[in-house]
Design a protein around this motif. Structure first.
Motif, short mmCIF file in Angstrom:
data_model
loop_
_atom_site.label_atom_id
_atom_site.label_comp_id
_atom_site.label_asym_id
_atom_site.label_seq_id
_atom_site.Cartn_x
_atom_site.Cartn_y
_atom_site.Cartn_z
N HIS A 38 0.83 -1.20 0.00
CA HIS A 38 0.00 0.00 0.00
C HIS A 38 0.87 1.26 0.00
CE1 HIS A 38 -3.28 2.72 0.89
NE2 HIS A 38 -2.57 3.20 1.90
N LEU A 39 1.86 1.29 0.87
CA LEU A 39 2.71 2.47 0.95
C LEU A 39 3.55 2.65 -0.31
CD1 LEU A 39 3.87 2.47 4.67
CD2 LEU A 39 2.05 3.79 3.60
N ARG A 42 1.20 4.14 -2.80
CA ARG A 42 0.90 5.51 -2.38
C ARG A 42 2.05 6.45 -2.75
NH1 ARG A 42 -3.69 8.25 -0.44
NH2 ARG A 42 -2.85 10.18 0.31
N SER A 48 5.66 11.57 -0.81
CA SER A 48 5.35 12.04 0.54
C SER A 48 6.60 11.90 1.39
CB SER A 48 4.24 11.20 1.16
OG SER A 48 3.08 11.22 0.38
N GLU A 52 4.20 11.67 6.69
CA GLU A 52 2.92 11.61 5.98
C GLU A 52 2.63 10.19 5.51
OE1 GLU A 52 0.55 14.21 2.68
OE2 GLU A 52 2.66 13.77 2.24
N LEU A 53 3.63 9.53 4.98
CA LEU A 53 3.46 8.17 4.50
C LEU A 53 3.12 7.23 5.65
CD1 LEU A 53 3.67 7.12 1.62
CD2 LEU A 53 6.03 6.45 2.08
N SER A 55 1.56 8.01 8.41
CA SER A 55 0.18 8.25 8.82
C SER A 55 -0.81 7.60 7.87
CB SER A 55 -0.10 9.74 8.99
OG SER A 55 -0.05 10.41 7.76
N PHE A 56 -0.51 7.62 6.56
CA PHE A 56 -1.36 6.91 5.60
C PHE A 56 -1.36 5.41 5.91
CE2 PHE A 56 -0.34 10.44 2.40
CZ PHE A 56 -1.55 11.08 2.62
N TYR A 60 -4.49 3.05 6.92
CA TYR A 60 -4.77 1.88 6.09
C TYR A 60 -4.90 0.62 6.96
CZ TYR A 60 -3.88 -1.98 2.89
OH TYR A 60 -3.96 -3.17 2.21
#
Length: 69
Positions: A38-39, A42, A48, A52-53, A55-56, A60
């Motif tokens: 996912h990261l 993203r 990012s 920030e990454l 936190s995403f 998730y």
């Protein structure tokens, strides 16, 4: 191209935070692989920074259904 250090740090941060809130999740749980993918996606969509990454990633992981992992 993905900055491996940013991606690695974000993954480690998100995974550590998630596991601290869910002590029943083992270190090599399948959610870790899902998080990494996912990261990575993203990051490819929009660069990012590590925070920030991460936190995403945490968001998730919290959205993943427990029974599908």
């Amino acid at each position: 191209m993905v900055d491996e250090a940013v991606l690695k740090n974000a993954t480690e941060t998100a995974w550590t935070v998630y596991r601290s809130r869910h002590p029943d999740v083992e270190a090599h749980d399948t959610r870790r692989c899902l998080l990494e993918r996912h990261l990575h996606r993203r990051w490819e969509e929009r660069e990012s920074d590590t925070e920030e990454l991460a936190s995403f990633g945490i968001a998730y992981l919290h959205r993943l259904p427990r029974d599908e992992c």
